[in-house]
Enzyme design. Structure first.
Site, PDB file in Angstrom:
ATOM      1  N   GLY A   1       9.695  11.181  11.379  1.00 14.64           N
ATOM      2  CA  GLY A   1       8.689  11.374  12.428  1.00 14.64           C
ATOM      3  C   GLY A   1       8.295  12.820  12.693  1.00 14.64           C
ATOM      4  O   GLY A   1       7.865  13.147  13.796  1.00 14.64           O
TER       5      GLY A   1
ATOM      6  N   ASN B   1       5.683  14.248  11.397  1.00 14.03           N
ATOM      7  CA  ASN B   1       4.230  14.188  11.637  1.00 14.03           C
ATOM      8  C   ASN B   1       3.935  13.659  13.035  1.00 14.03           C
ATOM      9  O   ASN B   1       3.069  14.186  13.735  1.00 14.03           O
ATOM     10  CB  ASN B   1       3.547  13.300  10.593  1.00 14.03           C
ATOM     11  CG  ASN B   1       3.249  14.060   9.326  1.00 14.03           C
ATOM     12  OD1 ASN B   1       2.337  14.887   9.281  1.00 14.03           O
ATOM     13  ND2 ASN B   1       4.043  13.817   8.292  1.00 14.03           N
TER      14      ASN B   1
ATOM     15  N   LEU C   1       5.821   2.330   6.319  1.00 17.03           N
ATOM     16  CA  LEU C   1       5.958   1.874   4.938  1.00 17.03           C
ATOM     17  C   LEU C   1       5.521   0.434   4.666  1.00 17.03           C
ATOM     18  O   LEU C   1       5.460   0.026   3.510  1.00 17.03           O
ATOM     19  CB  LEU C   1       7.413   2.062   4.477  1.00 17.03           C
ATOM     20  CG  LEU C   1       7.911   3.501   4.600  1.00 17.03           C
ATOM     21  CD1 LEU C   1       9.321   3.631   4.051  1.00 17.03           C
ATOM     22  CD2 LEU C   1       6.976   4.473   3.892  1.00 17.03           C
TER      23      LEU C   1
ATOM     24  N   LEU D   1       2.950  -2.843   4.419  1.00 16.66           N
ATOM     25  CA  LEU D   1       1.525  -3.181   4.297  1.00 16.66           C
ATOM     26  C   LEU D   1       1.050  -3.765   5.628  1.00 16.66           C
ATOM     27  O   LEU D   1       1.756  -4.574   6.238  1.00 16.66           O
ATOM     28  CB  LEU D   1       1.348  -4.208   3.172  1.00 16.66           C
ATOM     29  CG  LEU D   1      -0.084  -4.585   2.812  1.00 16.66           C
ATOM     30  CD1 LEU D   1      -0.818  -3.387   2.199  1.00 16.66           C
ATOM     31  CD2 LEU D   1      -0.092  -5.745   1.817  1.00 16.66           C
ATOM     32  N   ILE D   2      -0.135  -3.357   6.065  1.00 21.37           N
ATOM     33  CA  ILE D   2      -0.633  -3.818   7.366  1.00 21.37           C
ATOM     34  C   ILE D   2      -1.249  -5.217   7.200  1.00 21.37           C
ATOM     35  O   ILE D   2      -2.124  -5.412   6.344  1.00 21.37           O
ATOM     36  CB  ILE D   2      -1.714  -2.843   7.910  1.00 21.37           C
ATOM     37  CG1 ILE D   2      -1.180  -1.405   7.940  1.00 21.37           C
ATOM     38  CG2 ILE D   2      -2.201  -3.279   9.280  1.00 21.37           C
ATOM     39  CD1 ILE D   2      -0.037  -1.154   8.885  1.00 21.37           C
TER      40      ILE D   2
ATOM     41  N   ASN E   1      -4.274   6.669   8.105  1.00 22.09           N
ATOM     42  CA  ASN E   1      -2.969   6.899   7.463  1.00 22.09           C
ATOM     43  C   ASN E   1      -2.982   8.258   6.784  1.00 22.09           C
ATOM     44  O   ASN E   1      -4.032   8.774   6.435  1.00 22.09           O
ATOM     45  CB  ASN E   1      -2.725   5.812   6.398  1.00 22.09           C
ATOM     46  CG  ASN E   1      -1.386   5.956   5.706  1.00 22.09           C
ATOM     47  OD1 ASN E   1      -0.372   6.261   6.345  1.00 22.09           O
ATOM     48  ND2 ASN E   1      -1.354   5.746   4.399  1.00 22.09           N
TER      49      ASN E   1
ATOM     50  N   HIS F   1      -1.294  10.134   3.380  1.00 16.50           N
ATOM     51  CA  HIS F   1      -0.555   9.917   2.134  1.00 16.50           C
ATOM     52  C   HIS F   1      -0.241  11.279   1.519  1.00 16.50           C
ATOM     53  O   HIS F   1      -1.119  12.137   1.449  1.00 16.50           O
ATOM     54  CB  HIS F   1      -1.378   9.059   1.167  1.00 16.50           C
ATOM     55  CG  HIS F   1      -0.610   8.686  -0.050  1.00 16.50           C
ATOM     56  ND1 HIS F   1       0.331   7.685  -0.047  1.00 16.50           N
ATOM     57  CD2 HIS F   1      -0.586   9.226  -1.297  1.00 16.50           C
ATOM     58  CE1 HIS F   1       0.884   7.600  -1.242  1.00 16.50           C
ATOM     59  NE2 HIS F   1       0.347   8.523  -2.021  1.00 16.50           N
TER      60      HIS F   1
ATOM     61  N   ASP G   1      -3.386   2.348   0.383  1.00 14.16           N
ATOM     62  CA  ASP G   1      -3.978   3.636  -0.014  1.00 14.16           C
ATOM     63  C   ASP G   1      -5.394   3.543  -0.579  1.00 14.16           C
ATOM     64  O   ASP G   1      -5.803   4.371  -1.394  1.00 14.16           O
ATOM     65  CB  ASP G   1      -3.067   4.344  -1.043  1.00 14.16           C
ATOM     66  CG  ASP G   1      -1.653   4.514  -0.521  1.00 14.16           C
ATOM     67  OD1 ASP G   1      -1.484   4.690   0.687  1.00 14.16           O
ATOM     68  OD2 ASP G   1      -0.717   4.465  -1.337  1.00 14.16           O
TER      69      ASP G   1
ATOM     70  N   GLU H   1       0.626  18.733   6.026  1.00 17.93           N
ATOM     71  CA  GLU H   1       0.428  17.573   6.913  1.00 17.93           C
ATOM     72  C   GLU H   1       0.436  18.004   8.381  1.00 17.93           C
ATOM     73  O   GLU H   1      -0.444  17.618   9.162  1.00 17.93           O
ATOM     74  CB  GLU H   1       1.523  16.529   6.657  1.00 17.93           C
ATOM     75  CG  GLU H   1       1.391  15.885   5.305  1.00 17.93           C
ATOM     76  CD  GLU H   1       2.395  14.776   5.035  1.00 17.93           C
ATOM     77  OE1 GLU H   1       2.069  13.867   4.274  1.00 17.93           O
ATOM     78  OE2 GLU H   1       3.517  14.824   5.583  1.00 17.93           O
TER      79      GLU H   1
END
Ligand code: GAR
Length: 194
Positions: free
Chosen positions: A14, A16, A87, A89-90, A104, A106, A147, A176
């Site tokens: 965390g 970011n 991590l 998939l939504i 998101n 990446h 992605d 980032e």
């Protein structure tokens, strides 16, 4: 502009998320009001507590096979979702509930080094393995495929032949933290009706 309420989804450390908490701490119209994780041991939950931000966890079935998470987000009047090292998939129902309102980050220059299983150190190891001389970050909207959503922002950095994957990771984290919070701010403003 009406107020925006961000929920951050994160699975791990965390850093970011914390950069984002700091950026919006005293923002007049954009607030981080919720952090959700699939991992009850994720350090991001402690970081949220330190900033007085409400947090919670969900299981795989709550996330992928029920309306629980969408209901929680709506109950908190969340307007935007920010993925920061998340991590899973939504699921489709979450994508359609927050269409164009989910973003998101990446840790590579998509479309390179993206897709299922490409996260964190695995990405930097693959970059080194491929002998790349540059890598970078991609901030993109989220759709049903890993992605593949609309790219909002990219920036790159040099990869030296002497760099270890850990050194690449550190360069990427710096990029980032430097860019994600302000790109989120611009994107939230652009995607919010006045
Ligand atoms: C970040 O580098 C982010 O780009 C990456 O996970 C890291 C989380 O770090 N995300 C992915 O790989 C998504 N495919 P953090 O927990 O310190 O913010």
């Amino acid at each position: 502009m009406s107020n925006s309420r961000i929920c951050i989804f994160a699975s791990g450390n965390g850093t970011n998320a914390e950069a984002i908490f700091k950026h919006f701490e005293n923002h007049p119209t954009i607030h981080v009001t919720l952090v959700l994780s699939n991992n009850p041991n994720a350090a991001v939950l402690e970081r949220a507590k330190k900033f007085g931000i409400e947090s919670g966890v969900f299981t795989k079935s709550e996330f992928s096979e029920s309306d629980d998470v969408v209901k929680r987000l709506l109950a908190h009047q969340i307007t935007h979702i920010v993925l920061a090292g998340f991590l899973w998939l939504i699921p489709k129902k979450l994508i359609s509930a927050y269409s164009g309102k989910m973003i998101n980050i990446h840790p590579a220059l998509l479309p390179k080094f993206g897709g299922k299983g490409m996260y964190g150190m695995r990405v930097h190891e693959a970059v080194k393995q491929a002998g790349e001389t540059e890598t970078g970050i991609t901030i993109h909207e989220v759709n049903e495929q890993y992605d593949k959503g609309r790219i909002v922002f990219q920036t790159s950095c040099v990869v030296l032949s002497s760099d270890t994957p850990e050194q690449v990771a550190s360069k990427i984290h710096n990029l980032e933290h430097q860019h994600y919070p302000r790109v989120i701010e611009q994107w939230v403003k652009a995607s919010t009706n006045p």
